[in-house]
Design an enzyme around this catalytic site. Sequence first.
Site, PDB file in Angstrom:
ATOM      1  N   ASP A  73      51.493  -4.810  39.714  1.00  0.00           N
ATOM      2  CA  ASP A  73      50.451  -5.402  40.558  1.00  0.00           C
ATOM      3  C   ASP A  73      49.689  -4.323  41.324  1.00  0.00           C
ATOM      4  O   ASP A  73      50.273  -3.591  42.119  1.00  0.00           O
ATOM      5  CB  ASP A  73      51.088  -6.373  41.548  1.00  0.00           C
ATOM      6  CG  ASP A  73      51.912  -7.447  40.846  1.00  0.00           C
ATOM      7  OD1 ASP A  73      52.611  -7.110  39.873  1.00  0.00           O
ATOM      8  OD2 ASP A  73      51.876  -8.596  41.287  1.00  0.00           O
TER       9      ASP A  73
ATOM     10  N   HIS B 262      53.000 -11.775  33.624  1.00  0.00           N
ATOM     11  CA  HIS B 262      53.011 -11.535  35.061  1.00  0.00           C
ATOM     12  C   HIS B 262      54.253 -12.084  35.747  1.00  0.00           C
ATOM     13  O   HIS B 262      54.947 -11.378  36.482  1.00  0.00           O
ATOM     14  CB  HIS B 262      51.770 -12.132  35.707  1.00  0.00           C
ATOM     15  CG  HIS B 262      51.694 -11.873  37.186  1.00  0.00           C
ATOM     16  ND1 HIS B 262      51.552 -10.598  37.716  1.00  0.00           N
ATOM     17  CD2 HIS B 262      51.773 -12.712  38.256  1.00  0.00           C
ATOM     18  CE1 HIS B 262      51.543 -10.676  39.034  1.00  0.00           C
ATOM     19  NE2 HIS B 262      51.672 -11.941  39.394  1.00  0.00           N
TER      20      HIS B 262
ATOM     21  N   ASN C 190      48.720 -14.625  38.565  1.00  0.00           N
ATOM     22  CA  ASN C 190      48.372 -15.799  39.356  1.00  0.00           C
ATOM     23  C   ASN C 190      47.165 -15.555  40.256  1.00  0.00           C
ATOM     24  O   ASN C 190      46.390 -16.477  40.532  1.00  0.00           O
ATOM     25  CB  ASN C 190      49.568 -16.273  40.196  1.00  0.00           C
ATOM     26  CG  ASN C 190      50.069 -15.223  41.162  1.00  0.00           C
ATOM     27  OD1 ASN C 190      50.412 -14.107  40.764  1.00  0.00           O
ATOM     28  ND2 ASN C 190      50.130 -15.569  42.443  1.00  0.00           N
ATOM     29  N   HIS C 191      46.972 -14.326  40.708  1.00  0.00           N
ATOM     30  CA  HIS C 191      45.828 -14.075  41.583  1.00  0.00           C
ATOM     31  C   HIS C 191      44.514 -14.055  40.816  1.00  0.00           C
ATOM     32  O   HIS C 191      43.452 -14.321  41.397  1.00  0.00           O
ATOM     33  CB  HIS C 191      46.041 -12.785  42.377  1.00  0.00           C
ATOM     34  CG  HIS C 191      46.994 -12.960  43.516  1.00  0.00           C
ATOM     35  ND1 HIS C 191      46.598 -13.322  44.782  1.00  0.00           N
ATOM     36  CD2 HIS C 191      48.344 -12.861  43.564  1.00  0.00           C
ATOM     37  CE1 HIS C 191      47.652 -13.425  45.582  1.00  0.00           C
ATOM     38  NE2 HIS C 191      48.732 -13.152  44.857  1.00  0.00           N
TER      39      HIS C 191
END
Length: 380
Positions: free
Chosen positions: A96, A276, A170-171
Amino acid sequence: MAVLPPPVRVAAAAAATTFGLSTSPAAATPAGCRRCGPRGRAAVHVAISASGRASFSRGAAGDGGGGGGGRPAITVAGDPPTFVTAPGRRIVAVGDLHGDLNQTRAALVMAGLLSSESDGHVWTGGQTVLVQVGDILDRGEDEIAILSLLSSLNMQAKSQGGAVFQVNGNHETINVEGDYRYVDPGAFDECIRFMEYLDECDGNWDDAFLNWVNVCERWKEEYPMSPNGDWRPWNFVKKQKGIAARSSLFKRGGPLACELARHPVVLSVNDWIFCHGGLLPHHVEYGIERMNREVSVWMKSSSGDSDDELDIPFIATRGYDSVVWSRLYSQGPTEMTRHSWKLSSVVAERTLKSVGAKGMVVGHTPQTRGVNWYLLFSLG
């Protein structure tokens, strides 16, 4: 039965795990748009490495640059890419990045993929395959710059027989949904600046996007935004401008949503799975290519479309057991009981066996002591 060791965690905003060997000289950086500015500088960062060979191949012929050095070419199957065959390549996974351009550069420099020179963003990884496992967006102020950097490095890497792949997290999906809860004020500023820069490039998206990483710091100096005071709750004009700029870029069918749509939520490279949150058995049963395709179509389609097939792909993007949200494989020491430890091991083994893979690399959950390893690596 394979057993996962007690999880350990990685503290940095970006961590790199390497598989295999091989590097070679860099290619020249591509020309950009007008208003070229100073390139970025690298910061000190600790990259974490672990040895391992990637060998099992899966997929049909596709794009991917020449092999070079006697190695067969990289082949890609799926749209977006789902199965990658990269014979004999070193594979590097980066976790990330969350809008932190300095840490991104530092991690790539440490992994031997990016020139340490402060005035250029030159690929030095030769035939290496780089995989970014999601969450480039939110929490930091240089999100578009990182997307621009990875796109530029991919072009350079392909010319040398390497490649750069991104996996959506997810972001990425929540921003396409219009959920801006985790957006840093500086990232709204970057959206405003980038829209102005795009206008200066006469709307030429390719030039503006590819060169943004080379000019973003200069634009910060020439068009400074006030400190966070400008983002006080009552400054509605500033907030509306930032939200409007971000929405125009990231909304479904918007230019950056379409860039994200080029990338999968699950990627298989040789006999390694990259995602992810975590791939689970019911995802495999549903279909990896199907999930990737449905998320991509959803991102590229205008939010005005009413077809049922354009609804958000729930299995991939929503819920605690979706591909981008799952934390089954990366729980912290305080959450990981003996039972959950065994459960995650059994699920991981079953999942990997079903896709013919020997390991999985995930991000998503912060790791403060190192990389979880054995059946999977966690780079959160």
